[in-house]
Scaffold this active site. Structure first.
Site, PDB file in Angstrom:
ATOM      1  N   GLU A   1      10.108-144.481 -12.411  1.00 12.21           N
ATOM      2  CA  GLU A   1       9.333-143.254 -12.632  1.00 12.21           C
ATOM      3  C   GLU A   1       9.964-142.069 -11.919  1.00 12.21           C
ATOM      4  OE1 GLU A   1       6.443-140.084 -12.419  1.00 12.21           O
ATOM      5  OE2 GLU A   1       7.268-141.125 -10.683  1.00 12.21           O
ATOM      6  N   GLU A   2      10.457-142.309 -10.716  1.00 15.52           N
ATOM      7  CA  GLU A   2      11.010-141.204  -9.918  1.00 15.52           C
ATOM      8  C   GLU A   2      12.365-140.732 -10.444  1.00 15.52           C
ATOM      9  OE1 GLU A   2       9.089-139.767  -8.113  1.00 15.52           O
ATOM     10  OE2 GLU A   2       7.782-141.118  -6.992  1.00 15.52           O
TER      11      GLU A   2
ATOM     12  N   HIS B   1       3.961-147.349 -10.109  1.00 15.93           N
ATOM     13  CA  HIS B   1       5.417-147.579 -10.121  1.00 15.93           C
ATOM     14  C   HIS B   1       5.879-148.046  -8.748  1.00 15.93           C
ATOM     15  CE1 HIS B   1       6.409-143.664  -8.150  1.00 15.93           C
ATOM     16  NE2 HIS B   1       5.392-143.189  -8.837  1.00 15.93           N
TER      17      HIS B   1
ATOM     18  N   ASP C   1       9.198-147.965  -7.739  1.00 13.68           N
ATOM     19  CA  ASP C   1      10.393-147.273  -7.252  1.00 13.68           C
ATOM     20  C   ASP C   1       9.958-146.054  -6.437  1.00 13.68           C
ATOM     21  OD1 ASP C   1       9.445-146.042  -9.699  1.00 13.68           O
ATOM     22  OD2 ASP C   1      11.229-144.775  -9.633  1.00 13.68           O
TER      23      ASP C   1
ATOM     24  N   ASP D   1       3.184-142.690  -2.624  1.00 10.83           N
ATOM     25  CA  ASP D   1       3.719-142.551  -3.987  1.00 10.83           C
ATOM     26  C   ASP D   1       4.782-143.603  -4.247  1.00 10.83           C
ATOM     27  OD1 ASP D   1       4.545-141.650  -6.440  1.00 10.83           O
ATOM     28  OD2 ASP D   1       5.569-139.874  -5.697  1.00 10.83           O
TER      29      ASP D   1
ATOM     30  N   HIS E   1       7.509-137.278  -2.082  1.00 11.29           N
ATOM     31  CA  HIS E   1       8.864-136.768  -2.371  1.00 11.29           C
ATOM     32  C   HIS E   1       9.490-136.041  -1.177  1.00 11.29           C
ATOM     33  CE1 HIS E   1       8.214-136.698  -7.045  1.00 11.29           C
ATOM     34  NE2 HIS E   1       7.591-137.705  -6.457  1.00 11.29           N
TER      35      HIS E   1
END
Ligand SMILES: [Zn+2]
Length: 460
Positions: free
Chosen positions: A165-166, A98, A100, A131, A430
């Site tokens: 996705e996030e 992903h 994003d 990520d 994150h």
């Protein structure tokens, strides 16, 4: 023709500086997919990914596509998809990542700017560096190099780089059905997880499912004075607390009949490591039974994650008539989320103290996942990871859930789903100071390229 590990390492190392620079350019785009952030940046990042895929010269077209969200009429964030059909009899592999990212959070906590990538002590720091923009670059780089190592690219290839996705993938289900033919494949590689550590590669082979719901417990039709009635009339919290105690054995294992356990082999990992990584206080014991990782990977757990009762500042001498709570059940691989929900629902109905009334609302179910590691694609990628790291691959469980993986499984029930990734225990996805271990990134590319070369020689 099969390429040797040293051939693969050498082609990857020649272009690795380019891949790292392209990764940095992706990190410079603040593609936060949350609705309160600028969607223009997600569109920019979709365009950048599309250009990178076009540059592999493997695809006639690269599409930037959106589908409607499941819960509203709005469109989701743009995903990038490219497809190349297989030669007759050859398999098709779908490569997922992903583009994003999570919001940067508190900027003061970052040691360098989240969207200006910086190399420090062997790691690339920046939001999305691990990520999951490195996941994208692992796909792009290995695809770009594949034609150098095989006579003809006969393998079917689909690249699917999601843009939300996030933010919980709100249009994912619709996307899979809108573009089912474009995405159809025999093997799905989800590059969005991690490795055991920077020395040891991992394949993520199990994920727990989840069943969360709002529970309301009622004992009274109105609040009562706790002095006038306390001791004869049960308040709702008392019933709720008794119920919650019934969820566990004295050692803290789940005691709900019908919530299954499975068993998976676990790598070496001690209780002390768990104490250290979790920050549990010195006098506090760990809970559960069996191997400490097995408790996270293959046993259920139940947590109360929120509760509506008067706060301490507003406490009055009142018996509470009702209590509402959010309950989160993690479901062991092998059990369906709906079966697990039925089990806890039945337990609550049978164990609620004093005949209190219970109500269930806002039920949210996500399926657990487990890979059949004996499948030909799982064997091939495990071999590739072991060769690239020069260290035996670990089959790793994850206690959390990645709900979109079960969407893949239900949309393409015959595909083998393989979960890989570039993260390591220090990646801090994150969180502030997210970073990528640069050597692991190179090894991930080598492994993926070895895997693609091997798949290109397969007729399943
Ligand atoms: Zn991710």
């Amino acid at each position: 023709m099969t390429a040797s590990i040293s051939d693969v390492r050498s082609v990857v190392s020649q272009t690795f500086p380019q891949s790292l620079n392209e990764l940095k350019d992706l990190v410079r785009i603040p593609s936060v997919s949350w609705s309160s952030f600028d969607p223009e940046q997600v569109a920019r990042s979709a365009q950048a990914v599309s250009d990178l895929l076009a540059g592999t010269n493997l695809f006639e077209d690269v599409f930037i596509l959106r589908s409607q969200k499941s819960d509203s009429k709005e469109l989701g964030q743009p995903a990038v998809v490219a497809r190349r059909n297989p030669a007759p009899g050859m398999p098709t592999v779908l490569l997922y990542a992903h583009h994003d990212v999570q919001p940067p959070g508190d900027l003061a906590m970052w040691e360098s700017s989240p969207f200006e990538p910086e190399e420090r002590s062997g790691r690339l720091h920046g939001r999305g560096a691990a990520d999951d923009k490195a996941g994208i670059m692992a796909h792009v780089t290995s695809l770009r190099l594949l034609p150098e190592l095989v006579e003809n690219v006969e393998l079917g290839i689909v690249v699917f780089i999601e843009g939300e996705e996030e933010f919980g993938s709100p249009s994912f289900e619709n996307f899979l059905s809108d573009h089912h033919e474009l995405l159809a494949s025999d093997v799905i590689v989800v590059a969005d997880s991690g490795n055991w550590n920077t020395e040891t590669p991992a394949l993520t082979t199990t994920l727990r499912g989840n069943a969360t719901f709002k529970l309301t417990v009622r004992t009274l039709d109105h609040a009562l004075h706790s002095g006038m009635f306390g001791g004869a009339v049960p308040d709702a919290f008392m019933a709720f607390a008794g119920l919650v105690s019934s969820f566990y054995t004295p050692s803290g294992s789940v005691a709900v009949e019908g919530l299954h356990r499975s068993s998976v082999p676990t790598p070496e990992y001690s209780d002390e490591q768990m104490r250290e990584e979790s920050g549990v206080l010195d006098s506090v014991s760990l809970i559960g039974d069996g191997h400490v990782l097995g408790r996270l990977w293959s046993q259920p757990s139940i947590s109360v994650t929120g509760i509506d009762i008067p706060d301490v500042a507003n406490a009055s001498n009142t018996l509470l008539p009702s209590v509402s709570a959010r309950i989160s059940v993690r479901v062991a691989p092998g059990q369906s989320a709906s079966e697990a929900f039925s089990a806890i629902q039945q337990h609550i109905t049978e164990h609620i103290p004093f005949g209190a009334i219970v109500e269930f609302e806002d039920v949210n179910l996500g399926e657990a996942f487990s890979t059949d590691t004996s499948g030909w694609a799982a064997q091939s990628i495990s071999h590739a990871l072991t060769q690239s790291w020069d260290q035996e691959v670990v089959n790793m469980g994850v206690g959390g859930s990645i709900p979109f993986i079960s969407s893949f499984v239900s949309a393409f029930p015959n595909a083998q789903v393989l979960v890989t990734g570039v993260e390591d225990p220090d990646s801090r996805a994150h969180s502030p100071n997210e970073s990528l271990h640069i050597e692991s990134f190179e090894k991930a590319i080598v492994a993926e390229l070895l895997f693609l070369v091997d798949l290109n020689s397969k007729k399943p």
